[in-house]
Design a protein around this motif. Structure first.
Motif, PDB file in Angstrom:
ATOM      1  N   THR A  88      15.139   1.189 -14.089  1.00 36.82           N
ATOM      2  CA  THR A  88      14.132   1.973 -14.554  1.00 36.82           C
ATOM      3  C   THR A  88      13.103   2.384 -13.447  1.00 36.82           C
ATOM      4  OG1 THR A  88      14.244   0.905 -16.826  1.00 36.82           O
ATOM      5  CG2 THR A  88      12.055   1.829 -16.306  1.00 36.82           C
ATOM      6  N   ARG A  89      12.830   3.509 -13.410  1.00 39.92           N
ATOM      7  CA  ARG A  89      12.144   3.997 -12.220  1.00 39.92           C
ATOM      8  C   ARG A  89      10.598   3.605 -12.649  1.00 39.92           C
ATOM      9  NH1 ARG A  89      11.134  10.266 -10.477  1.00 39.92           N
ATOM     10  NH2 ARG A  89      10.810   9.814  -8.074  1.00 39.92           N
ATOM     11  N   GLN A  90       9.732   3.194 -11.424  1.00 45.36           N
ATOM     12  CA  GLN A  90       8.448   2.987 -11.537  1.00 45.36           C
ATOM     13  C   GLN A  90       7.580   3.487 -10.882  1.00 45.36           C
ATOM     14  OE1 GLN A  90       8.171  -1.974 -11.208  1.00 45.36           O
ATOM     15  NE2 GLN A  90       9.737  -1.093  -9.985  1.00 45.36           N
ATOM     16  N   ILE A  91       6.506   4.020 -11.209  1.00 40.45           N
ATOM     17  CA  ILE A  91       5.162   4.745 -10.535  1.00 40.45           C
ATOM     18  C   ILE A  91       4.071   3.628 -10.189  1.00 40.45           C
ATOM     19  CG2 ILE A  91       3.631   6.402 -10.585  1.00 40.45           C
ATOM     20  CD1 ILE A  91       5.022   8.119 -12.579  1.00 40.45           C
ATOM     21  N   PHE A  92       4.272   3.242  -8.973  1.00 41.74           N
ATOM     22  CA  PHE A  92       3.068   2.263  -8.452  1.00 41.74           C
ATOM     23  C   PHE A  92       1.883   3.048  -8.309  1.00 41.74           C
ATOM     24  CE2 PHE A  92       6.846  -0.190  -7.965  1.00 41.74           C
ATOM     25  CZ  PHE A  92       6.310  -1.345  -7.823  1.00 41.74           C
ATOM     26  N   LEU A  93       0.655   2.715  -8.550  1.00 43.40           N
ATOM     27  CA  LEU A  93      -0.610   3.134  -8.247  1.00 43.40           C
ATOM     28  C   LEU A  93      -1.402   2.308  -7.222  1.00 43.40           C
ATOM     29  CD1 LEU A  93      -1.684   4.613 -11.724  1.00 43.40           C
ATOM     30  CD2 LEU A  93      -0.475   5.686 -10.009  1.00 43.40           C
ATOM     31  N   VAL A  94      -1.896   2.818  -6.119  1.00 45.00           N
ATOM     32  CA  VAL A  94      -2.641   2.290  -5.011  1.00 45.00           C
ATOM     33  C   VAL A  94      -3.911   3.047  -5.110  1.00 45.00           C
ATOM     34  CG1 VAL A  94      -2.799   1.781  -2.703  1.00 45.00           C
ATOM     35  CG2 VAL A  94      -0.471   1.448  -3.697  1.00 45.00           C
ATOM     36  N   GLY A  95      -4.928   2.181  -5.337  1.00 48.76           N
ATOM     37  CA  GLY A  95      -6.299   3.023  -5.530  1.00 48.76           C
ATOM     38  C   GLY A  95      -7.538   2.027  -5.750  1.00 48.76           C
ATOM     39  N   ASP A  96      -8.517   2.634  -5.953  1.00 50.01           N
ATOM     40  CA  ASP A  96      -9.818   1.951  -6.196  1.00 50.01           C
ATOM     41  C   ASP A  96     -10.430   2.076  -7.577  1.00 50.01           C
ATOM     42  OD1 ASP A  96     -10.878   4.612  -6.769  1.00 50.01           O
ATOM     43  OD2 ASP A  96     -11.295   4.953  -4.598  1.00 50.01           O
ATOM     44  N   SER A  97     -11.685   1.940  -7.853  1.00 49.94           N
ATOM     45  CA  SER A  97     -12.150   1.744  -9.323  1.00 49.94           C
ATOM     46  C   SER A  97     -11.819   3.073 -10.177  1.00 49.94           C
ATOM     47  CB  SER A  97     -13.451   1.309  -9.357  1.00 49.94           C
ATOM     48  OG  SER A  97     -14.394   2.330  -8.577  1.00 49.94           O
ATOM     49  N   THR A  98     -11.683   4.075  -9.465  1.00 49.07           N
ATOM     50  CA  THR A  98     -11.597   5.457 -10.214  1.00 49.07           C
ATOM     51  C   THR A  98     -10.097   5.573 -10.767  1.00 49.07           C
ATOM     52  OG1 THR A  98     -10.815   6.977  -8.308  1.00 49.07           O
ATOM     53  CG2 THR A  98     -13.281   6.597  -8.852  1.00 49.07           C
ATOM     54  N   VAL A  99      -9.292   4.671 -10.326  1.00 47.99           N
ATOM     55  CA  VAL A  99      -7.843   4.791 -10.806  1.00 47.99           C
ATOM     56  C   VAL A  99      -7.366   3.515 -11.605  1.00 47.99           C
ATOM     57  CG1 VAL A  99      -5.424   4.949  -9.828  1.00 47.99           C
ATOM     58  CG2 VAL A  99      -7.518   5.765  -8.484  1.00 47.99           C
ATOM     59  N   CYS A 100      -8.276   2.306 -11.375  1.00 51.30           N
ATOM     60  CA  CYS A 100      -7.588   1.046 -11.930  1.00 51.30           C
ATOM     61  C   CYS A 100      -7.765   0.862 -13.334  1.00 51.30           C
ATOM     62  CB  CYS A 100      -8.516   0.025 -11.122  1.00 51.30           C
ATOM     63  SG  CYS A 100     -10.068  -0.393 -11.773  1.00 51.30           S
ATOM     64  N   ASP A 101      -6.933  -0.250 -13.948  1.00 57.02           N
ATOM     65  CA  ASP A 101      -6.974  -0.769 -15.146  1.00 57.02           C
ATOM     66  C   ASP A 101      -8.435  -1.323 -15.456  1.00 57.02           C
ATOM     67  OD1 ASP A 101      -4.673   0.484 -15.677  1.00 57.02           O
ATOM     68  OD2 ASP A 101      -3.602  -1.461 -15.777  1.00 57.02           O
TER      69      ASP A 101
ATOM     70  N   VAL B  64      -1.116   7.018  -3.896  1.00 56.24           N
ATOM     71  CA  VAL B  64      -2.161   6.449  -3.061  1.00 56.24           C
ATOM     72  C   VAL B  64      -3.378   7.243  -3.090  1.00 56.24           C
ATOM     73  CG1 VAL B  64      -2.776   5.557  -0.606  1.00 56.24           C
ATOM     74  CG2 VAL B  64      -0.389   5.404  -1.365  1.00 56.24           C
ATOM     75  N   GLN B  65      -4.412   6.782  -3.818  1.00 56.42           N
ATOM     76  CA  GLN B  65      -5.804   7.306  -3.808  1.00 56.42           C
ATOM     77  C   GLN B  65      -7.016   6.383  -3.460  1.00 56.42           C
ATOM     78  OE1 GLN B  65      -8.073   9.213  -7.137  1.00 56.42           O
ATOM     79  NE2 GLN B  65      -9.208   7.709  -6.224  1.00 56.42           N
ATOM     80  N   LEU B  66      -7.065   6.471  -2.147  1.00 57.96           N
ATOM     81  CA  LEU B  66      -8.222   5.473  -1.394  1.00 57.96           C
ATOM     82  C   LEU B  66      -9.212   6.494  -0.496  1.00 57.96           C
ATOM     83  CD1 LEU B  66      -5.878   2.272  -0.396  1.00 57.96           C
ATOM     84  CD2 LEU B  66      -7.646   2.285  -2.271  1.00 57.96           C
ATOM     85  N   ALA B  67     -10.284   6.239  -0.822  1.00 59.51           N
ATOM     86  CA  ALA B  67     -11.385   7.071  -0.017  1.00 59.51           C
ATOM     87  C   ALA B  67     -12.793   6.671  -0.548  1.00 59.51           C
ATOM     88  CB  ALA B  67     -11.094   8.720  -0.283  1.00 59.51           C
ATOM     89  N   HIS B  68     -12.888   6.475  -1.761  1.00 62.77           N
ATOM     90  CA  HIS B  68     -14.335   6.118  -2.236  1.00 62.77           C
ATOM     91  C   HIS B  68     -15.191   5.197  -1.549  1.00 62.77           C
ATOM     92  CE1 HIS B  68     -14.921   8.977  -5.591  1.00 62.77           C
ATOM     93  NE2 HIS B  68     -13.940   9.008  -5.760  1.00 62.77           N
ATOM     94  N   ASN B  69     -14.501   4.103  -1.194  1.00 60.95           N
ATOM     95  CA  ASN B  69     -15.023   2.991  -0.425  1.00 60.95           C
ATOM     96  C   ASN B  69     -14.784   2.792   1.040  1.00 60.95           C
ATOM     97  OD1 ASN B  69     -15.837   1.639  -3.122  1.00 60.95           O
ATOM     98  ND2 ASN B  69     -13.718   1.417  -3.226  1.00 60.95           N
TER      99      ASN B  69
END
Length: 349
Positions: free
Chosen positions: A137-150, A208-213
């Motif tokens: 099963t393929r996965q989509i990992f998310l690397v990010g900040d508070s605008t992306v997280c659970d 990967v979405q990292l920039a706000h911080n």
């Protein structure tokens, strides 16, 4: 006292005998409890299963007209609201990532196992089956900040929290975004990239979405950190996808977002979206230009209409999104995944 929907209770009673036993993804022994309706009330289900990836099949509907959505774990949207006519049943399936901590990687552990919540205007669940997902099963990992997280608490909602509902069975979202993180801290914290990297398997996508911080990160460091993330993902056989940050809702007097605050230019003059675009081009990495897409959407809605996308009305917050905004931005990401053929069209809703 909790009030139960009679149609749901009837469906639960009728379908309990049809539940399917399954084993946790990381175990090889049959559990003592069937992973079906015996684990559910009219509004929620809990399954005592080990961390892993699971397929969930639900049969929605009942004797009366209904409308059902499914969320799970830390407020993740897993299935969009689905209407059924009186006497109609509709089958839907999705794949869910179960982990500890169940939400943000640096947050509380949460409840062990899998928790699902039945929502919508008139929820009705006729049957449910939980089985371990196939190993491929393929996965989509998310690397990010508070605008992306659970995000753990309403009204805060990350776009990554709303993305799973648009994916069909066979594709799971593992959201390892974390509030307050920059490229510097995400690489340094053992709970973040050092934890994510070993989990990546060949063919997995890593957004990967990292920039706000990265407010005090200079350009050479920011560029190098992005390159390090790309290299680390590729080292595991994963496919990195760089995502420019969502805009801040910060309007000029002419109704545009053409300013550094809105477009994520930090105090050192680092234009984060521009650097991300440059790294993507230089490293031959797919790019989702979410800055450009969210800018277009926010400007089209205008000063007043765009307030609902963010937490302006609730918190005077022009950075973090509401459920409405996170949903709209998750749809933009979904559309780009399909348009760039990163995900087959048949695997999205």
């Amino acid at each position: 006292m909790r009030r139960f929907n009679r149609a749901v209770l009837a469906a639960v009673t009728l379908s309990t005998a049809t539940t399917l036993a399954a084993v946790p993804a990381t175990a090889h022994e049959r559990p003592s409890r069937a992973l079906g309706l015996a684990n559910c009330t009219a509004t929620a289900c809990h399954f005592d299963i080990a961390p892993g990836t699971y397929d969930v099949r639900v049969l929605l509907g009942g004797e009366t007209a209904a409308s059902t959505a499914v969320t799970g774990e830390t407020r993740r949207a897993l299935l969009p609201e689905t209407a059924t006519a009186a006497g109609e049943h509709v089958a839907r399936s999705f794949t869910v990532n179960v982990r500890t901590p169940e939400g943000e990687p640096t947050g509380p552990e949460g409840t062990p196992g899998l928790d699902l919540v039945l929502g919508g205007s008139a929820p009705a669940l006729a049957d449910i089956r939980v089985t371990p997902a196939a190993r491929h099963t393929r996965q989509i990992f998310l690397v990010g900040d508070s605008t992306v997280c659970d995000q753990p608490a309403d009204p805060y909602t990350g776009w990554g929290q709303r993305l799973p509902q648009y994916l069909r069975k066979g594709l799971s979202v593992a959201n390892y975004a974390d509030s307050g993180e920059s490229t510097v801290t995400y690489l340094a914290n053992p709970a973040l990239f050092p934890t994510v990297q070993p989990l990546i398997r060949p063919g997995d996508l890593v957004l990967v979405q990292l920039a706000h911080n990265d407010k005090q990160t200079d350009e050479p460091t920011y560029r190098a950190n992005l390159e390090t993330l790309v290299a680390g993902i590729r080292e595991r056989g994963g496919k990195p996808v760089l995502v420019t940050p969502i805009v801040r809702r910060w309007f000029n007097s002419d109704g545009t977002l053409n300013n550094g605050t809105a477009l994520l230019v930090n105090g050192l003059g680092v234009d984060h979206p521009a650097v991300i675009r440059a790294v993507a081009a230089a490293q031959d990495v797919p790019l989702i230009d979410l800055t450009a897409k969210t800018k277009t959407l926010v400007e089209s809605l205008g000063v007043e209409g765009s307030k609902a996308l963010y937490l302006y009305n609730e918190k005077r917050d022009n950075t973090h999104t509401s459920v409405q905004g996170a949903t709209a931005y998750a749809e933009l990401v979904r559309d780009e995944l399909v348009a760039q053929r990163l995900v087959p069209r048949g695997e999205v809703r």
